[in-house]
Design an enzyme around this catalytic site. Structure first.
Site, mmCIF file in Angstrom:
data_model
loop_
_atom_site.group_PDB
_atom_site.id
_atom_site.type_symbol
_atom_site.label_atom_id
_atom_site.label_comp_id
_atom_site.label_asym_id
_atom_site.label_seq_id
_atom_site.Cartn_x
_atom_site.Cartn_y
_atom_site.Cartn_z
ATOM 1 N N LYS A 38 42.907 34.777 56.049
ATOM 2 C CA LYS A 38 42.324 34.388 54.797
ATOM 3 C C LYS A 38 42.304 35.066 53.725
ATOM 4 O O LYS A 38 42.403 36.906 53.786
ATOM 5 C CB LYS A 38 41.386 33.601 55.320
ATOM 6 C CG LYS A 38 40.518 34.309 55.452
ATOM 7 C CD LYS A 38 39.446 33.164 55.958
ATOM 8 C CE LYS A 38 38.219 33.740 56.714
ATOM 9 N NZ LYS A 38 37.137 33.656 57.509
ATOM 10 N N ARG A 136 27.286 24.549 59.209
ATOM 11 C CA ARG A 136 28.651 23.928 57.898
ATOM 12 C C ARG A 136 29.429 23.232 58.268
ATOM 13 O O ARG A 136 29.149 22.470 57.681
ATOM 14 C CB ARG A 136 28.964 25.977 57.552
ATOM 15 C CG ARG A 136 29.689 26.724 57.027
ATOM 16 C CD ARG A 136 30.100 27.887 57.092
ATOM 17 N NE ARG A 136 31.442 28.389 57.606
ATOM 18 C CZ ARG A 136 32.026 29.574 57.532
ATOM 19 N NH1 ARG A 136 32.067 30.412 56.769
ATOM 20 N NH2 ARG A 136 32.717 29.911 59.384
ATOM 21 N N TYR A 264 27.613 50.066 27.832
ATOM 22 C CA TYR A 264 27.010 48.675 27.461
ATOM 23 C C TYR A 264 25.861 48.590 26.907
ATOM 24 O O TYR A 264 24.745 49.552 28.727
ATOM 25 C CB TYR A 264 27.683 47.532 27.664
ATOM 26 C CG TYR A 264 29.731 47.291 27.807
ATOM 27 C CD1 TYR A 264 29.271 47.612 26.257
ATOM 28 C CD2 TYR A 264 29.927 47.444 28.492
ATOM 29 C CE1 TYR A 264 30.560 47.389 25.512
ATOM 30 C CE2 TYR A 264 31.678 46.736 28.395
ATOM 31 C CZ TYR A 264 31.903 46.792 26.597
ATOM 32 O OH TYR A 264 33.106 46.848 26.447
ATOM 33 N N MET A 313 33.967 45.512 32.319
ATOM 34 C CA MET A 313 35.078 44.863 32.720
ATOM 35 C C MET A 313 36.306 45.730 33.571
ATOM 36 O O MET A 313 36.347 44.944 34.843
ATOM 37 C CB MET A 313 35.697 44.070 31.732
ATOM 38 C CG MET A 313 36.824 43.028 32.929
ATOM 39 S SD MET A 313 37.494 41.464 31.288
ATOM 40 C CE MET A 313 36.155 40.899 30.865
#
Ligand SMILES: *Cc1c(COP(=O)(O)O)cnc(C)c1O
Length: 368
Positions: A38, A136, A264, A313
């Site tokens: 997966k 779950r 930033y 980013m």
């Protein structure tokens, strides 16, 4: 292993083979292996990994969603594929692609039977999941007779397997909890066998369960993280080999004077003259902002270079004040020696999260 010239995820299939054989070595000969592929085979490349494992004659595959199974079918995977968390909207697509659903509640069991009947299926293989403590997904022990009343009377499906999932198999402090899960699963299995006309196989363990609870292997085991090289313990982490290395290069080097800032929001302010390297990998590539401000580090010429300021980013800046290096040099984010598990720990995370987060835009390079 050539030096990186851009950001790459290098995947060593020889290590995958080692890990697969290591896990096989823990099992008796008749125990089947369900390879969990997966989430893009834990961030590596599901098609390549599944194809390679299919060639090694793995018994079964497991994915989370229908779309992942469909992708594998398109790539030529013909072995059975268990879909661990299918949604009702995809039941027809599952059948069209011979994908085997995990059915975990009366709602989805009845809906799947309706779809199987509507499409004239006979003995369509399904898997039933039981909840033994993870809370779950899954039926309960008390549901067994009501389930078998249904599955014994429809011809459209057959119960291929029953299974459950351990919640703390890597944690020795939770041994009693795990032993209780195993005991409850044994009861479910016994009751199911007594009541069902189908004779399903049974499975319980994930990688850490395989390694820590050999008595609970049952007919099959499901291994994900172990195939990719992590055993969730100091001992097993040294015996398994991480298959993926995340590498990049130094784009540019800056000298930051005292009082100047980097990145930033001025996330780093130099209190002495500092040398930084800018690396083309950022939070859009899977390096979360939680690794910023000195927590995470990369390795350049065998030395640790902490991330300075905020993760951007598409870039990070790292402190190379005491490292001899130049623009174009290789940068290791993680590899077999500086592992993803170690990197993840610096950002309060785990191997599973960092490896599955590696963005699709990063090129995968395979070593065979
Ligand atoms: C993801 C998953 C696994 C694989 O677990 P690992 O710890 O990666 O081996 C096994 N079973 C189920 C139900 C899962 O969701």
């Amino acid at each position: 292993m050539s030096k990186a010239q851009e950001t790459i995820l290098e995947i060593d299939l020889r290590k995958l083979k080692h890990n697969y054989e290591f896990i096989k070595g823990k099992l008796t000969e008749n125990t089947m292996v369900i390879a969990v592929v997966k989430a893009f085979a834990y961030g590596s490349d599901a098609e390549t990994i599944a194809t390679y494992l299919q060639d090694l004659n793995v018994d079964y595959f497991a994915v989370a969603y229908a779309s992942e199974g469909i992708q594998l079918r398109k790539a030529g995977i013909h072995k059975p594929i268990l879909v661990l968390h299918p949604q009702v909207i995809n039941f027809k697509a599952l059948i069209d692609n011979c994908l085997e659903p995990n059915l975990y509640s009366f709602n989805v069991l009845n809906k799947f039977i309706d779809v199987a009947q509507a499409h004239k299926q006979k003995n369509y293989p399904i898997h039933l999941k039981f909840n033994t403590g993870l809370n779950r997904l899954g039926f309960t022990y008390a549901d067994v007779t009501e389930i078998t009343n249904i599955t014994n009377t429809t011809k459209s499906i057959k119960v291929q397997s029953i299974f459950s999932h351990l919640g703390a198999s890597e944690d020795d402090n939770e041994r009693d909890f795990t032993l209780h899960q195993i005991e409850l699963f044994n009861k479910i299995k016994k009751s199911f066998k007594e009541n069902s006309i189908h004779k399903p196989f049974s499975h319980l363990t994930n990688t850490s369960g395989i390694l820590n609870y050999p008595e609970a292997h049952f007919d099959a085991v499901r291994t994900g993280i172990g195939l990719y090289g992590f055993g969730n313990s100091a001992t097993y982490n040294t015996q398994l080999k991480p298959i993926a290395s995340l590498k990049s290069i130094i784009s540019q080097i800056h000298t930051i004077k005292k009082g100047e800032s980097v990145g930033y929001n001025r996330g780093y302010i130099a209190n002495i003259t500092t040398k930084t390297a800018t690396i083309p990998i950022g939070h859009a590539d899977g390096i979360a902002r939680s690794y910023g401000k000195g927590k995470g580090y990369v390795v350049i010429n065998n030395q640790k270079a902490p991330i300075v300021g905020n993760v951007c980013m598409d870039m990070i800046m790292v402190n190379i004040t005491n490292i001899t290096c130049k623009e174009g040099d290789e940068v290791i984010i993680f590899d077999g020696k500086h592992t993803a598990a170690q990197f993840a720990a610096t950002g309060n995370s785990i191997s599973y999260e960092i490896i599955t987060a590696v963005a699709k835009r990063i090129k995968r390079v395979f070593i065979r």
